[in-house]
Every structure is written in structure tokens, then in C-alpha cells.
Write an enzyme that holds these catalytic residues in place. Structure first.
Site, PDB file in Angstrom:
ATOM      1  N   LYS A 182       6.959 -48.736 -18.480  1.00  0.00           N
ATOM      2  CA  LYS A 182       6.490 -49.238 -19.771  1.00  0.00           C
ATOM      3  C   LYS A 182       5.027 -49.655 -19.651  1.00  0.00           C
ATOM      4  CE  LYS A 182      10.884 -51.315 -21.342  1.00  0.00           C
ATOM      5  NZ  LYS A 182      11.113 -50.457 -22.516  1.00  0.00           N
ATOM      6  N   ARG A 226      21.849 -47.403 -21.802  1.00  0.00           N
ATOM      7  CA  ARG A 226      23.027 -46.577 -22.100  1.00  0.00           C
ATOM      8  C   ARG A 226      23.749 -46.154 -20.815  1.00  0.00           C
ATOM      9  NH1 ARG A 226      19.238 -42.565 -25.413  1.00  0.00           N
ATOM     10  NH2 ARG A 226      18.176 -44.566 -25.578  1.00  0.00           N
TER      11      ARG A 226
HETATM   12  N1  BES Z   1      15.209 -52.389 -23.452  1.00  0.00           N
HETATM   13  C1  BES Z   1      14.608 -51.287 -24.091  1.00  0.00           C
HETATM   14  C2  BES Z   1      14.648 -51.396 -25.619  1.00  0.00           C
HETATM   15  C3  BES Z   1      13.859 -52.537 -26.211  1.00  0.00           C
HETATM   16  C4  BES Z   1      12.545 -52.331 -26.590  1.00  0.00           C
HETATM   17  C5  BES Z   1      14.423 -53.768 -26.413  1.00  0.00           C
HETATM   18  C6  BES Z   1      11.812 -53.357 -27.136  1.00  0.00           C
HETATM   19  C7  BES Z   1      13.714 -54.804 -26.954  1.00  0.00           C
HETATM   20  C8  BES Z   1      12.401 -54.608 -27.329  1.00  0.00           C
HETATM   21  C9  BES Z   1      15.305 -49.985 -23.705  1.00  0.00           C
HETATM   22  O1  BES Z   1      15.812 -49.945 -22.428  1.00  0.00           O
HETATM   23  C10 BES Z   1      14.287 -48.902 -23.802  1.00  0.00           C
HETATM   24  O2  BES Z   1      13.356 -48.931 -23.050  1.00  0.00           O
HETATM   25  N2  BES Z   1      14.493 -47.952 -24.710  1.00  0.00           N
HETATM   26  C11 BES Z   1      13.613 -46.877 -24.887  1.00  0.00           C
HETATM   27  C12 BES Z   1      14.416 -45.638 -25.085  1.00  0.00           C
HETATM   28  C13 BES Z   1      13.611 -44.384 -25.097  1.00  0.00           C
HETATM   29  C14 BES Z   1      13.042 -44.108 -23.732  1.00  0.00           C
HETATM   30  C15 BES Z   1      14.488 -43.242 -25.565  1.00  0.00           C
HETATM   31  C16 BES Z   1      12.757 -47.174 -26.116  1.00  0.00           C
HETATM   32  O3  BES Z   1      13.278 -47.711 -27.095  1.00  0.00           O
HETATM   33  O4  BES Z   1      11.565 -46.903 -26.071  1.00  0.00           O
HETATM   34 MN    MN Z   2      14.355 -49.299 -21.007  1.00  0.00          MN
END
Ligand code: BES
Ligand code: MN
Ligand code: ZN
Length: 487
Positions: free
Chosen positions: A261, A335
Site C-alpha cells: 500500500k 478474503r
Molecule cells: N483492508 C483493506 C481494505 C480497506 C481499505 C479497509 C481502506 C479499510 C480502509 C483490504 O485488505 C484491501 O487492501 N483491499 C483492497 C482490495 C483490492 C486489492 C482488490 C482494496 O480495497 O484496495
Molecule cells: Mn489488503
């Protein structure tokens, strides 16, 4: 802080909270005079206070409930929350709350609204600060009719236990990841289980390996803080074979892994265990109130980090259910942990219905912001049951579709499934991925990415930080229809 039911005289307290209706024949002549002679009209959320009445009572805080006809639980919670924050500002240590009459909310519902509004609004997380805003007033709900006293006392105890559960969830979410990691989260669950009356079993990495939780373990590989599977059991109804299964996402930190990230998105990822915090808080409230229900909760707790042994984009991994998965993005990790927890709760714990809760997708925040939780479901009756519980709490959910078209977006090229897809609908696709693992069980998926914590207050009583959403709805779902909270 404590809230009790006790008739108090003005001499006994340092301040009184008094409600007013905008269009009411407010019975006290004092209130009528104020409405006539000041700007205070009793409008929804309006606050007015008077001070130094005599040596004993320092303050009277008047709070508007708006129009009589429009009163409901949410109006009451918000009004009480405002009054409580005013009492805090005025540093009132002993508060009387005047019980009021209305045919819009039953006695128990009024006790509930007052208690939830006040206690949730006064929550703050400042244990790491030198300057703590410790404000812990004694609160007395005064003037409950004698014939309703027993019912009111019973409901107060129930709602105090429920609010304790919400606060436990908030605290866990607000803790940083150097304090809450898989092992310490498991210890918190054990501690809370012992305090509230549910059983906790913790599986270490080796035991998870024996269960063939390959997807879950892949996510946790990159961290030296090893994964834990946390299982909580509360069997309150031995006449029934129904078991409600709750699965909470327990990423105690989500850096994204090799699909790293950006720095700004990484901040706050200690809260990626919001689902786990909510199931612990819910179990606490259910067990403390001794509900006649069987409920099992499972958390697959781990950290998603980068290291020489971390999983990588392109890896093909297995799962407890046997399906294989192409990991195209290590940041779509939630997931992968959830599917093994779902398989486990169905196959090993006998869950007959499953609800999973997860801070799963940023797309849920894009779609619905921090007010509304995204919901997906495969069973109409279960959906109706859930939404009836949500109606009691005023927590907000919106259903996303499960059209089979979307299933294409999770089918893998080299493996059975893939964990991401470039064609949008991120929240739905994540839910569809989980749906593959719920077998034939009625299932609800709650994507709480937007609602689990918040940078700014959502209303008067959902303050910034961890929200504890949706502990209250899950509690009333487990409790079953009651019908007395609202008219
Ligand atoms: N934990 C994150 C989702 C999230 C983002 C929660 C911001 C709270 C605030 C999750 O694991 C994630 O990173 N999801 C990705 C999925 C994508 C790679 C398909 C996302 O939402 O960017
Ligand atoms: Mn994630
Ligand atoms: Zn995550």
C-alpha cells in the site's frame, strides 16, 4: 462511568438533564417559562442550560427531542449524547437524568436510548496520552414510574452489558498494531471470555496447518508474529441444534504485502481487525446477558507484511475447502483468511447460519462512505431477520447484488479462483469470492471497511476512531425479535 436507576432530589446531584418536546405541553412550569422567555424551543438536539440555582444544584441542562410525533430511538440517542457532552464540558460529576413520558417509545426503549446515547458519546481512547480526558460521572435515571421499575432495571442491566461490548470493540480497534497482534488478540479474547462467560480455544500455526488452512496461513507467512485461529463458543440453548456462526476479519495489520500500500493508505491498517473486534464485543454482550442462543465466533488472526518468506503476487495457494486460488494481489488478503475461517466454522463448529464481518474493500468506502455498511446475502429470510434487528439499533446497511454475472470475476485462469479482477465492482467481487465457501448455509456478508472506524464523528454518539459497528445489530439478531424497542 456508571448509570443507575434511582430517584434523586436536586440536592443529591450536581446537574440535571431534562428533555423537552418542541410541541409539548411540557409539564414543568420552569421549562414552559424557559421556552417562552429564551431562544430554547425544544427543537431536536437543541441544548440550553442554566447554572447556579442554589449551592447544591449547579446546572440544569435542557435538551430538545423535537416534535413529539417524530420521536424515535435515534433522536433520543443523539439528544442524550449531546446533553452528556455538555455535562462533560461543564465537568458535572453527579448527573440526574429526568425520565420522561411518551407513547412513542416503550419504557425499556427509553432506558436503552438514554444509556446508549450517554455512554457511547462519552467514549474516548486516551490511554496512551499523558493528558487523559478522564470523565467518569455517576449517572442516575430519575423518575421511573414504580410499576415499571423492575422492567426498567432489567433493561438497564442488559443495555449496560451491550454498551460494554461496543466499547470493548472500540478499544480493540483503536489499539495500535504493536499492541494488538495475533497472539495478544487471542489473549484479549481469552480474558474477555473468562470475564463474560464464553469459551475460547486458540489454535497456533502448527494446529492451523493440521487443519489445512492454506489460504489463511499464506497471508500470515510474511510476519514474525505468527497467526492464531481464535474460536469462541457460547452455547446458551441446549434444546436447539441451531448455531449462529460469526466470522470476523482479523488482520491485526495490513501493509498490503508485496502489493504494498502507499504510505497514506497504510496508516490506520491496525484497524483491519475491526470484524474481529466486533465479534469479540458481540460475544461478550451475548454471554453477559445469557441469551438463550448458540453462537460461535471465529477469527483467523494474522499480519500481512513483506519479508523473504511472504507470499507473492502470482502464487497459487490452496484452501481448507480444497479450492485453489491464484493470488494476483497480496493486498486482497482479507478474503483469503476469511474463506478458511468460514469453512472451519461450518465444518468443525457446525454453524447453521454464517455472518462474516470484514474491513474488506476500499470500494465499500467509495460506494457508501462511513455511514452505511455494505451487505450481501444468499437468503431472503435471513436478510429480513437481520434487517429487523438493524431497525432496532439504527445501524445502517445497504444490500449489494449477488448476480451470477459477477461470478465470472472470481474464476481463475490457472487455478479454481483468483483473488482480484480488473473489471470493477470491488466490494461485490470480494463478497462473491466468500460466497463460494458458504456451502448451502444462509449467509450474510458485511463489508465494514467504511463503518468500522471513522476520522470524524458519524453522529452525536459515534465518535471518531473505532465505532463498534455493528455489535448492537448482531446482538439483537442473536436475541431475536422482541418488538418492544419501538412502537
Ligand atoms: N483492508 C483493506 C481494505 C480497506 C481499505 C479497509 C481502506 C479499510 C480502509 C483490504 O485488505 C484491501 O487492501 N483491499 C483492497 C482490495 C483490492 C486489492 C482488490 C482494496 O480495497 O484496495
Ligand atoms: Mn489488503
Ligand atoms: Zn485488509
Amino acid at each position: 462511568m456508571s448509570i443507575n436507576i434511582k430517584d434523586v432530589t436536586v440536592e443529591f446531584v450536581d446537574g440535571l438533564i431534562i428533555t423537552a418536546f418542541e410541541d409539548g405541553e411540557n409539564n414543568s412550569s420552569e421549562l414552559e417559562n424557559i421556552i417562552k422567555s429564551t431562544t430554547f424551543k425544544g427543537k431536536e438536539g437543541e441544548i440550553f442550560y442554566i447554572t447556579e440555582l442554589n449551592e447544591k444544584v449547579k446546572y440544569k441542562i435542557f435538551v430538545g427531542l423535537g416534535k413529539k410525533e417524530l420521536l424515535n430511538g435515534e433522536v433520543l440517542r443523539n439528544a442524550m449524547a449531546k446533553a452528556a457532552k455538555k455535562a462533560k464540558e461543564l465537568k458535572i460529576e453527579k448527573i440526574g437524568v429526568e425520565f420522561f413520558d411518551t407513547d412513542k417509545i416503550c419504557v425499556g426503549g427509553r432506558i436503552k436510548g438514554i444509556t446508549e446515547g450517554i455512554r457511547l458519546a462519552l467514549y474516548s481512547f486516551d490511554k496512551y496520552k499523558e493528558q487523559k480526558s478522564t470523565y467518569s460521572p455517576e449517572i442516575y435515571i430519575s423518575g421511573v414510574p414504580t410499576q415499571k421499575l423492575e422492567k426498567a432495571t432489567e433493561r438497564l442491566e442488559e443495555v449496560n452489558n451491550l454498551v460494554d461490548g461496543v466499547i470493548k470493540a472500540r478499544d480493540l480497534i483503536n489499539e495500535p498494531a504493536n499492541s494488538i497482534y495475533p497472539e495478544s488478540l487471542a489473549h484479549e479474547a481469552i480474558k474477555i471470555g473468562a470475564e463474560c462467560g464464553f469459551e475460547v480455544q486458540v489454535f497456533d500455526e502448527k494446529e492451523c496447518k493440521d487443519l489445512e488452512m492454506k489460504a489463511f496461513l499464506s497471508v500470515g507467512m510474511g510476519s514474525s508474529k505468527k497467526p492464531r485461529l481464535i474460536v469462541m463458543r457460547y452455547m446458551g440453548d441446549n434444546e436447539s441444534s441451531d448455531v449462529l456462526g460469526l466470522v470476523g476479519k482479523g488482520l491485526t495489520y495490513d501493509s498490503g504485502g508485496y502489493s504494498l500500500k502507499p504510505s497514506n493508505s497504510m496508516v490506520g491498517m491496525n484497524g483491519d481487525m475491526g470484524g474481529a473486534a466486533v465479534v469479540i464485543g458481540t460475544m461478550a454482550a451475548i454471554a453477559k446477558n445469557k441469551l438463550k442462543k448458540n453462537v460461535v465466533a471465529v477469527i483467523a488472526a494474522c499480519e500481512n507484511l513483506v519479508s523473504g518468506v511472504a507470499y507473492k503476487p502470482g502464487d497459487i495457494i490452496g484452501s481448507m475447502a480444497g479450492k485453489t486460488i491464484e493470488v494476483l494481489n497480496t493486498d486482497a488478503e482479507g478474503r483469503l483468511t476469511l474463506i478458511d475461517a468460514i469453512t472451519y466454522i461450518i465444518e468443525k463448529e457446525g454453524a447453521t447460519k454464517v455472518i462474516d464481518l470484514a474491513t474488506l474493500t476500499g470500494a465499500a468506502i467509495v460506494a457508501l462512505g462511513n455511514y452505511t455498511t455494505a451487505l450481501m446475502c444468499n437468503d431472503e429470510d435471513f436478510y429480513d431477520e437481520f434487517m429487523r434487528a438493524a431497525d432496532v439499533t439504527d445501524e445502517i446497511f445497504w444490500r449489494m447484488p449477488t448476480f451470477k454475472h459477477y461470478r465470472k470475476q472470481i474464476l481463475g485462469e490457472k487455478a479454481d479462483l483468483k483473488n482480484v479482477d480488473p473489471n470493477g465492482a470491488g466490494t461485490i467481487v470480494a463478497g462473491m469470492f466468500l460466497k463460494e465457501f458458504v456451502q448451502d448455509k444462509p449467509w450474510i456478508h458485511l463489508d465494514i471497511a467504511g463503518t468500522s472506524d471513522t476520522k470524524s464523528p458519524i453522529n452525536e454518539y459515534i465518535v471518531k476512531g473505532g465505532t463498534g459497528t455493528p455489535v448492537r445489530t448482531l446482538y439483537y439478531l442473536a436475541k431475536g425479535p422482541c418488538g418492544c424497542h419501538k412502537k
